[in-house]
Design a protein around this motif. Structure first.
Motif, PDB file in Angstrom:
ATOM      1  N   MET A   1      33.469   3.132  70.358  1.00  0.00           N
ATOM      2  CA  MET A   1      33.598   1.710  70.642  1.00  0.00           C
ATOM      3  C   MET A   1      34.374   1.098  69.493  1.00  0.00           C
ATOM      4  SD  MET A   1      30.506  -1.044  70.970  1.00  0.00           S
ATOM      5  CE  MET A   1      29.577   0.180  71.793  1.00  0.00           C
ATOM      6  N   SER A   2      35.483   0.465  69.789  1.00  0.00           N
ATOM      7  CA  SER A   2      36.321  -0.066  68.724  1.00  0.00           C
ATOM      8  C   SER A   2      35.789  -1.394  68.198  1.00  0.00           C
ATOM      9  CB  SER A   2      37.755  -0.221  69.222  1.00  0.00           C
ATOM     10  OG  SER A   2      37.781  -1.036  70.370  1.00  0.00           O
ATOM     11  N   THR A   3      35.541  -2.358  69.067  1.00  0.00           N
ATOM     12  CA  THR A   3      35.044  -3.649  68.647  1.00  0.00           C
ATOM     13  C   THR A   3      33.752  -3.954  69.392  1.00  0.00           C
ATOM     14  OG1 THR A   3      37.309  -4.398  68.333  1.00  0.00           O
ATOM     15  CG2 THR A   3      35.615  -6.076  68.444  1.00  0.00           C
ATOM     16  N   ILE A   4      32.750  -4.336  68.635  1.00  0.00           N
ATOM     17  CA  ILE A   4      31.468  -4.693  69.244  1.00  0.00           C
ATOM     18  C   ILE A   4      31.541  -6.147  69.661  1.00  0.00           C
ATOM     19  CG2 ILE A   4      29.003  -4.936  68.846  1.00  0.00           C
ATOM     20  CD1 ILE A   4      29.279  -2.718  66.726  1.00  0.00           C
ATOM     21  N   LYS A   5      31.246  -6.407  70.920  1.00  0.00           N
ATOM     22  CA  LYS A   5      31.271  -7.767  71.439  1.00  0.00           C
ATOM     23  C   LYS A   5      29.839  -8.263  71.621  1.00  0.00           C
ATOM     24  CE  LYS A   5      35.725  -7.839  73.494  1.00  0.00           C
ATOM     25  NZ  LYS A   5      36.646  -7.709  72.533  1.00  0.00           N
ATOM     26  N   ARG A   6      29.680  -9.577  71.491  1.00  0.00           N
ATOM     27  CA  ARG A   6      28.374 -10.210  71.684  1.00  0.00           C
ATOM     28  C   ARG A   6      27.919 -10.015  73.117  1.00  0.00           C
ATOM     29  NH1 ARG A   6      25.582 -14.701  73.001  1.00  0.00           N
ATOM     30  NH2 ARG A   6      23.998 -15.338  71.511  1.00  0.00           N
ATOM     31  N   LEU A   7      26.641  -9.683  73.279  1.00  0.00           N
ATOM     32  CA  LEU A   7      26.078  -9.438  74.600  1.00  0.00           C
ATOM     33  C   LEU A   7      25.376 -10.676  75.147  1.00  0.00           C
ATOM     34  CD1 LEU A   7      24.385  -5.982  73.958  1.00  0.00           C
ATOM     35  CD2 LEU A   7      26.461  -6.406  75.278  1.00  0.00           C
ATOM     36  N   PRO A   8      25.405 -10.840  76.475  1.00  0.00           N
ATOM     37  CA  PRO A   8      24.565 -11.880  77.085  1.00  0.00           C
ATOM     38  C   PRO A   8      23.089 -11.555  76.799  1.00  0.00           C
ATOM     39  CG  PRO A   8      26.124 -10.986  78.686  1.00  0.00           C
ATOM     40  CD  PRO A   8      26.204 -10.125  77.460  1.00  0.00           C
ATOM     41  N   SER A  10      20.423 -11.251  78.617  1.00  0.00           N
ATOM     42  CA  SER A  10      19.753 -10.269  79.472  1.00  0.00           C
ATOM     43  C   SER A  10      20.095  -8.844  79.033  1.00  0.00           C
ATOM     44  CB  SER A  10      20.120 -10.473  80.942  1.00  0.00           C
ATOM     45  OG  SER A  10      21.525 -10.337  81.124  1.00  0.00           O
ATOM     46  N   GLU A  11      21.360  -8.601  78.710  1.00  0.00           N
ATOM     47  CA  GLU A  11      21.769  -7.270  78.263  1.00  0.00           C
ATOM     48  C   GLU A  11      21.179  -6.965  76.885  1.00  0.00           C
ATOM     49  OE1 GLU A  11      26.035  -6.781  78.625  1.00  0.00           O
ATOM     50  OE2 GLU A  11      26.002  -7.589  80.656  1.00  0.00           O
ATOM     51  N   PHE A  12      21.181  -7.951  76.001  1.00  0.00           N
ATOM     52  CA  PHE A  12      20.616  -7.753  74.672  1.00  0.00           C
ATOM     53  C   PHE A  12      19.127  -7.423  74.764  1.00  0.00           C
ATOM     54  CE2 PHE A  12      18.438  -9.589  70.935  1.00  0.00           C
ATOM     55  CZ  PHE A  12      18.907  -8.709  69.973  1.00  0.00           C
ATOM     56  N   ASN A  13      18.391  -8.123  75.632  1.00  0.00           N
ATOM     57  CA  ASN A  13      16.954  -7.874  75.780  1.00  0.00           C
ATOM     58  C   ASN A  13      16.673  -6.454  76.257  1.00  0.00           C
ATOM     59  OD1 ASN A  13      16.272 -10.423  74.871  1.00  0.00           O
ATOM     60  ND2 ASN A  13      16.237 -11.308  76.920  1.00  0.00           N
ATOM     61  N   VAL A  14      17.488  -5.952  77.170  1.00  0.00           N
ATOM     62  CA  VAL A  14      17.319  -4.579  77.657  1.00  0.00           C
ATOM     63  C   VAL A  14      17.646  -3.597  76.535  1.00  0.00           C
ATOM     64  CG1 VAL A  14      18.234  -2.842  79.254  1.00  0.00           C
ATOM     65  CG2 VAL A  14      17.671  -5.137  80.088  1.00  0.00           C
ATOM     66  N   LEU A  15      18.732  -3.841  75.830  1.00  0.00           N
ATOM     67  CA  LEU A  15      19.120  -2.957  74.737  1.00  0.00           C
ATOM     68  C   LEU A  15      18.064  -2.931  73.640  1.00  0.00           C
ATOM     69  CD1 LEU A  15      21.356  -1.033  73.929  1.00  0.00           C
ATOM     70  CD2 LEU A  15      22.560  -2.954  72.893  1.00  0.00           C
ATOM     71  N   GLU A  75      20.532  -0.868  66.390  1.00  0.00           N
ATOM     72  CA  GLU A  75      20.159  -2.277  66.340  1.00  0.00           C
ATOM     73  C   GLU A  75      20.757  -2.931  65.092  1.00  0.00           C
ATOM     74  OE1 GLU A  75      16.145  -4.987  66.897  1.00  0.00           O
ATOM     75  OE2 GLU A  75      15.918  -2.906  66.288  1.00  0.00           O
ATOM     76  N   GLU A  76      20.731  -2.218  63.977  1.00  0.00           N
ATOM     77  CA  GLU A  76      21.264  -2.751  62.726  1.00  0.00           C
ATOM     78  C   GLU A  76      22.764  -3.037  62.836  1.00  0.00           C
ATOM     79  OE1 GLU A  76      19.334   0.032  62.944  1.00  0.00           O
ATOM     80  OE2 GLU A  76      17.501  -0.911  62.212  1.00  0.00           O
ATOM     81  N   GLU A  77      23.507  -2.106  63.454  1.00  0.00           N
ATOM     82  CA  GLU A  77      24.956  -2.307  63.618  1.00  0.00           C
ATOM     83  C   GLU A  77      25.238  -3.544  64.475  1.00  0.00           C
ATOM     84  OE1 GLU A  77      27.097   1.988  63.772  1.00  0.00           O
ATOM     85  OE2 GLU A  77      25.492   1.677  65.229  1.00  0.00           O
ATOM     86  N   TYR A  78      24.498  -3.665  65.569  1.00  0.00           N
ATOM     87  CA  TYR A  78      24.729  -4.799  66.462  1.00  0.00           C
ATOM     88  C   TYR A  78      24.357  -6.117  65.783  1.00  0.00           C
ATOM     89  CZ  TYR A  78      24.756  -7.997  70.329  1.00  0.00           C
ATOM     90  OH  TYR A  78      25.024  -9.091  71.127  1.00  0.00           O
ATOM     91  N   LEU A  79      23.218  -6.147  65.111  1.00  0.00           N
ATOM     92  CA  LEU A  79      22.773  -7.391  64.474  1.00  0.00           C
ATOM     93  C   LEU A  79      23.700  -7.797  63.331  1.00  0.00           C
ATOM     94  CD1 LEU A  79      18.894  -6.986  64.590  1.00  0.00           C
ATOM     95  CD2 LEU A  79      20.382  -8.326  66.102  1.00  0.00           C
ATOM     96  N   ALA A  80      24.301  -6.829  62.656  1.00  0.00           N
ATOM     97  CA  ALA A  80      25.278  -7.156  61.610  1.00  0.00           C
ATOM     98  C   ALA A  80      26.468  -7.889  62.217  1.00  0.00           C
ATOM     99  CB  ALA A  80      25.729  -5.882  60.893  1.00  0.00           C
TER     100      ALA A  80
END
Length: 123
Positions: A1-8, A10-15, A75-80
């Motif tokens: 994955m090149s660029t991490i995009k913000r999730l809606p 509902s998707e974030f809650n599932v992840l 989770e750490e990568e996404y939250l960063a």
């Protein structure tokens, strides 16, 4: 994955559920964690899981009749990324401006202040 995009949300809650379960997980395990209060239908969850897989957040493998999902980003990568995006959008990429706002609105507890002091001392 090149660029991490913000999730809606509902998707974030599932992840978030997937991050907190031993991977790989099944949709049945996720539905169980979502609980009855969320009123998720199995098809809705499968759609969200497919989206997360297409976006590169999950890997999906078929085992028998079920699909198993594994998180490809922590989770750490996404939250960063979320934190950096938040700072950029709302506080001009300034941690100082964010801290001033929090202090001005008295949103910090004594424990929060102690935690921040400890982090600063480590730097």
């Amino acid at each position: 994955m090149s660029t991490i995009k913000r999730l809606p949300d509902s998707e974030f809650n599932v992840l978030k559920i997937i991050w907190h379960l031993p991977n790989p997980v099944t949709s049945a395990q996720i539905i169980e964690q979502l609980g009855e209060d969320n009123h998720w239908k199995p098809q809705t969850l499968l759609t969200v899981l497919a989206r997360l897989t297409e976006k590169g957040f999950l890997e999906s493998t078929r085992k028998g009749r079920e699909r198993h999902y594994t998180a490809l980003i922590s989770e750490e990568e996404y939250l960063a990324v979320e934190t950096s995006d938040f700072l950029n959008r709302y506080k001009g990429n300034s941690l100082g401006n964010l801290a001033k706002t929090l202090f001005a609105q008295q949103q910090l507890s004594e424990q929060d202040i102690a935690d921040i002091r400890s982090l600063l001392n480590q730097k």
